[in-house]
Design an enzyme around this catalytic site. Sequence first.
Site, mmCIF file in Angstrom:
data_model
loop_
_atom_site.group_PDB
_atom_site.id
_atom_site.type_symbol
_atom_site.label_atom_id
_atom_site.label_comp_id
_atom_site.label_asym_id
_atom_site.label_seq_id
_atom_site.Cartn_x
_atom_site.Cartn_y
_atom_site.Cartn_z
ATOM 1 C CB THR A 45 -2.798 -25.124 -5.583
ATOM 2 O OG1 THR A 45 -3.443 -25.038 -6.747
ATOM 3 C CG2 THR A 45 -3.216 -23.536 -4.968
ATOM 4 N N GLY B 27 -7.228 -28.194 -5.586
ATOM 5 C CA GLY B 27 -8.444 -27.970 -6.690
ATOM 6 C C GLY B 27 -9.872 -27.978 -5.902
HETATM 7 O O1 DON Z 1 -8.209 -22.389 -9.100
HETATM 8 C C1 DON Z 1 -8.277 -23.785 -8.676
HETATM 9 O O2 DON Z 1 -9.298 -23.999 -7.968
HETATM 10 C C2 DON Z 1 -7.300 -24.793 -9.318
HETATM 11 N N1 DON Z 1 -6.570 -24.364 -10.367
HETATM 12 C C3 DON Z 1 -6.537 -25.078 -7.902
HETATM 13 C C4 DON Z 1 -5.555 -26.417 -8.519
HETATM 14 C C5 DON Z 1 -4.936 -27.008 -7.203
HETATM 15 O O3 DON Z 1 -5.198 -26.733 -6.281
HETATM 16 C C6 DON Z 1 -4.002 -28.205 -7.599
HETATM 17 N N2 DON Z 1 -3.502 -28.443 -6.432
HETATM 18 N N3 DON Z 1 -3.207 -29.312 -5.906
#
Ligand code: DON
Length: 575
Positions: free
Chosen positions: A384, A479
């Site tokens: 992300t 996440g």
């Molecule tokens: O929307 C969410 O919470 C996840 N799909 C975010 C994923 C995420 O942050 C992965 N990154 N490092």
Amino acid sequence: MTSIGRRVVLFIAAGIAGAGCHGDGVATDYRRPSSLERGAVACVDPVAADVGGGVLRRGGNAVDAAVATALALAVTWPAAGNLGGGGFLLLHRASGEDVFLDFRETAPAGATETMYLDDAGRIDDHRASDGALAVGVPGSVRGLDEARRRYGTMPWRELVAPACALARDGFIVRRSLARSLANARDRLAAFPDSAAVYLHADGTPPREGDTLRLPSLASTLDTLARDGADAFYRGPLASAIVLATRRAGGCLSETDLDAYAPNWRVPVRGTYRGFHVVGAPLPSSGGTVLLETLNLLEGFDLRTWGRDDARTVHTMVEAMRLAYRDRARWLGDPDRGAAPPFDLTSKRHAEELRRGIRLDRATPSLDIAEGFDVVFEPEESHETTHLTVCDASGNVVSLTTTLNDSFGSAFVAGDTGVLLNNEMSDFDLKPGFTSTRGPIGTPPNRIAPGKRMLSSMAPTLVFGTDGREVVLALGSPGGRTIPNTVIEVIVNVVDFEMTPREAVDHGRFHHQWLPDRIVLEPHYLDEATREQLRGRGHVLRDGDGPQGDVHALARVGGRLVGVADSRIDGATAAP
Ligand code: DON
């Protein structure tokens, strides 16, 4: 004016490779603090930050700059920047209003509650993560265009143009991109169209210093610049995306794409020790978890204990545990009936929960699992990106966007160059199955056609005690760790008066109710403190690496300065 931290920090962005003149030809002077008077951009990549800086310099506002930066990240930071994913944009308008745009992906109409279970009824993690079946209906292109239409000032094609030029002319691969490409190599190699875009002919990933050109993505961006954002959702480009995913076993349809719509929502609001906090509403749990945890922490004098004292870490963990328990129980898509029976972000709820927190021992997570049927499973042994922008008029944007995992589903749709998300795995994949390893099976976040999967993304704005001036704009990838990362930076600033640089760089930890353990950044907390935590009954684990990367704006000495996380070679730019 409200300032945070005791000291004025002279911002120096360290370790920025490849900074200078890029894309639209804007050179960034990283030695100058970015200031509110001039506007500022902070994000994971210097080339994309420069694109945003260039838009501000040409008179665009913070929304224009955020949109152009996000589109540039789809080229230069393909691990998370995207056309084929989704995100959330929180905007503080110079007029004083705060607005929130949800451009989260949705489940395709063909999705079912059990689509990721194998014949034995077990979750098939591979199908939920890799390839076309993992793909949710992408929201980014309509989302970014919607933000621009309502609050931007520049034409769409001008905001797409820098991304298009970068994809066509190429850009230098930086260390962090080389590393993420190397990590994703095997997943990308599984799909010929992905390998053709992101790997050399011999299957090796581009290395640091190589020039990466993305002609197929350039051609897609060219179509979007010329024909508008809707070209992603209907017409030949949309058909090509659907055809490629269906051939590869996905269930995305042309109707799904055509029907996709971003939503304007009311952000959640609260206060922390007098500071006003504005955050992400459902379908992200980010703002709710953040406010519930901060409300719980208000009842403890963390400052007297000290930031890295076992009592502080213990108390923060106990608060996180309760907030994540509530997340698992109640939160999901608000348009599909997910509604907690009372306000989880209220001070009253925090007061009631706080009574259960003991200072001398950890509360086993299973002791606060009423209403869940938790299955005990023995313990087994991301991407992300966040960007922040302010402009000279006082508009501030905090935007988090994602493909979910690094490179999403690793699936590029045919010859469109568009890497698609694997956001479907953010749903509860097995109805009724909540386990001590972390899966949740509660009704609010089960898969249903058209539904938005619960997120943890937490684009956040913190205002001074007068509620008027933004003192901190932040967010992070990671996440389920995201709300905790944001909470810890806020606590560092509010309780411990750290400078923004110290607050962002300080060691981090994470607890999410289940699994019942604290995951610490490697090297964070000395052994004596770890032992005190174990003595209270906590289980400690070292994480695989850094927890998130925060790209923030922070008010220092009356000005907003950009702070890019030292954990990754992020960057700031100014017009
Ligand atoms: O929307 C969410 O919470 C996840 N799909 C975010 C994923 C995420 O942050 C992965 N990154 N490092």
